[in-house]
Write a protein that holds these residues in place. Sequence first.
Motif, mmCIF file in Angstrom:
data_model
loop_
_atom_site.group_PDB
_atom_site.id
_atom_site.type_symbol
_atom_site.label_atom_id
_atom_site.label_comp_id
_atom_site.label_asym_id
_atom_site.label_seq_id
_atom_site.Cartn_x
_atom_site.Cartn_y
_atom_site.Cartn_z
ATOM 1 N N VAL A 65 0.833 -1.206 0.000
ATOM 2 C CA VAL A 65 0.000 0.000 0.000
ATOM 3 C C VAL A 65 0.868 1.257 0.000
ATOM 4 N N GLN A 66 1.907 1.273 0.823
ATOM 5 C CA GLN A 66 2.787 2.441 0.875
ATOM 6 C C GLN A 66 3.490 2.673 -0.461
ATOM 7 N N LEU A 67 3.937 1.609 -1.110
ATOM 8 C CA LEU A 67 4.588 1.763 -2.410
ATOM 9 C C LEU A 67 3.619 2.239 -3.485
ATOM 10 N N LEU A 68 2.386 1.759 -3.443
ATOM 11 C CA LEU A 68 1.382 2.237 -4.400
ATOM 12 C C LEU A 68 1.151 3.732 -4.246
ATOM 13 N N ILE A 69 1.016 4.183 -3.011
ATOM 14 C CA ILE A 69 0.790 5.611 -2.757
ATOM 15 C C ILE A 69 2.020 6.418 -3.143
ATOM 16 N N LEU A 70 3.201 5.947 -2.751
ATOM 17 C CA LEU A 70 4.435 6.654 -3.085
ATOM 18 C C LEU A 70 4.619 6.771 -4.592
ATOM 19 N N CYS A 71 4.401 5.689 -5.303
ATOM 20 C CA CYS A 71 4.571 5.718 -6.761
ATOM 21 C C CYS A 71 3.552 6.637 -7.425
ATOM 22 N N ALA A 72 2.304 6.563 -6.986
ATOM 23 C CA ALA A 72 1.255 7.347 -7.636
ATOM 24 C C ALA A 72 1.409 8.839 -7.402
ATOM 25 N N PHE A 73 1.802 9.233 -6.203
ATOM 26 C CA PHE A 73 1.783 10.657 -5.866
ATOM 27 C C PHE A 73 3.147 11.326 -5.788
ATOM 28 N N VAL A 74 4.231 10.541 -5.744
ATOM 29 C CA VAL A 74 5.555 11.148 -5.628
ATOM 30 C C VAL A 74 6.457 10.745 -6.794
ATOM 31 N N LEU A 75 6.685 9.449 -6.960
ATOM 32 C CA LEU A 75 7.681 8.997 -7.922
ATOM 33 C C LEU A 75 7.283 9.218 -9.375
ATOM 34 N N GLU A 76 6.043 8.906 -9.725
ATOM 35 C CA GLU A 76 5.598 9.126 -11.111
ATOM 36 C C GLU A 76 5.739 10.588 -11.520
ATOM 37 N N PRO A 77 5.197 11.540 -10.749
ATOM 38 C CA PRO A 77 5.376 12.945 -11.141
ATOM 39 C C PRO A 77 6.836 13.394 -11.113
ATOM 40 N N LEU A 78 7.593 12.920 -10.134
ATOM 41 C CA LEU A 78 8.986 13.331 -10.003
ATOM 42 C C LEU A 78 9.819 12.870 -11.198
ATOM 43 N N PHE A 79 9.762 11.592 -11.506
ATOM 44 C CA PHE A 79 10.546 11.071 -12.615
ATOM 45 C C PHE A 79 9.954 11.470 -13.964
ATOM 46 N N GLY A 80 8.672 11.785 -13.989
ATOM 47 C CA GLY A 80 8.042 12.251 -15.218
ATOM 48 C C GLY A 80 8.570 13.600 -15.672
ATOM 49 N N ARG A 81 9.041 14.410 -14.736
ATOM 50 C CA ARG A 81 9.599 15.726 -15.085
ATOM 51 C C ARG A 81 10.962 15.609 -15.737
ATOM 52 N N ASN A 82 11.634 14.464 -15.506
ATOM 53 C CA ASN A 82 12.923 14.185 -16.125
ATOM 54 C C ASN A 82 13.947 15.296 -15.864
ATOM 55 N N ASP A 83 14.003 15.743 -14.626
ATOM 56 C CA ASP A 83 14.946 16.785 -14.214
ATOM 57 C C ASP A 83 15.966 16.152 -13.261
ATOM 58 N N PRO A 84 17.189 15.910 -13.715
ATOM 59 C CA PRO A 84 18.178 15.233 -12.877
ATOM 60 C C PRO A 84 18.444 15.942 -11.555
ATOM 61 N N ARG A 85 18.436 17.266 -11.540
ATOM 62 C CA ARG A 85 18.698 17.994 -10.287
ATOM 63 C C ARG A 85 17.609 17.704 -9.257
ATOM 64 N N LEU A 86 16.367 17.678 -9.698
ATOM 65 C CA LEU A 86 15.248 17.395 -8.797
ATOM 66 C C LEU A 86 15.321 15.960 -8.277
ATOM 67 N N ILE A 87 15.682 15.043 -9.148
ATOM 68 C CA ILE A 87 15.779 13.635 -8.756
ATOM 69 C C ILE A 87 16.923 13.435 -7.764
ATOM 70 N N VAL A 88 18.062 14.059 -8.023
ATOM 71 C CA VAL A 88 19.198 13.956 -7.103
ATOM 72 C C VAL A 88 18.846 14.559 -5.749
ATOM 73 N N ALA A 89 18.145 15.682 -5.750
ATOM 74 C CA ALA A 89 17.734 16.306 -4.488
ATOM 75 C C ALA A 89 16.788 15.378 -3.715
ATOM 76 N N TYR A 90 15.829 14.785 -4.404
ATOM 77 C CA TYR A 90 14.890 13.865 -3.750
ATOM 78 C C TYR A 90 15.631 12.655 -3.184
ATOM 79 N N LEU A 91 16.500 12.047 -3.997
ATOM 80 C CA LEU A 91 17.242 10.875 -3.523
ATOM 81 C C LEU A 91 18.147 11.223 -2.344
ATOM 82 N N SER A 92 18.750 12.391 -2.381
ATOM 83 C CA SER A 92 19.604 12.823 -1.267
ATOM 84 C C SER A 92 18.794 12.968 0.016
ATOM 85 N N LEU A 93 17.613 13.543 -0.093
ATOM 86 C CA LEU A 93 16.736 13.690 1.064
ATOM 87 C C LEU A 93 16.337 12.322 1.620
ATOM 88 N N ILE A 94 15.953 11.419 0.749
ATOM 89 C CA ILE A 94 15.532 10.087 1.192
ATOM 90 C C ILE A 94 16.696 9.341 1.847
#
Length: 123
Positions: free
Chosen positions: A53-82
């Motif tokens: 359930v947590q992965l479904l929610i995370l993918c639907a509301f965070v990961l899909e939009p994040l990786f959909g933007r295809n912005d490496p700086r944003l992805i690196v910032a997110y991964l660094s935070l995690i």
Amino acid sequence: MVAAQKHQAAIQQLGVTHLFACALLLIFVIAASHALRLDLAGRIVVSASRCAVQLLILCAFVLEPLFGRNDPRLIVAYLSLIVALAAKEASSRLKYGYAGLRLHFAAAFACGAGTVILYAAVF
């Protein structure tokens, strides 16, 4: 091919065979727990359900939009935070320590997370 089409082409859909394989692995772990008389079957099922359930929610509301933007700086910032949050959580659970533990912990996380972040940023 535009970025949005590349993103759609890269999305892997889970089929019945994938779900069946996951179920078989879960059954294997529950059987091992039962054979070893650990009495963890209920906890394993609840944990696996929560994880799904947590992965479904995370993918639907965070990961899909994040990786959909295809912005490496944003992805690196997110991964660094995690990674920072995971390191904080993991280090708070340690029962024993030694001199230099924080340095070793940081080095291990930097190597592992740095590799993942570099891979995500480049590819």
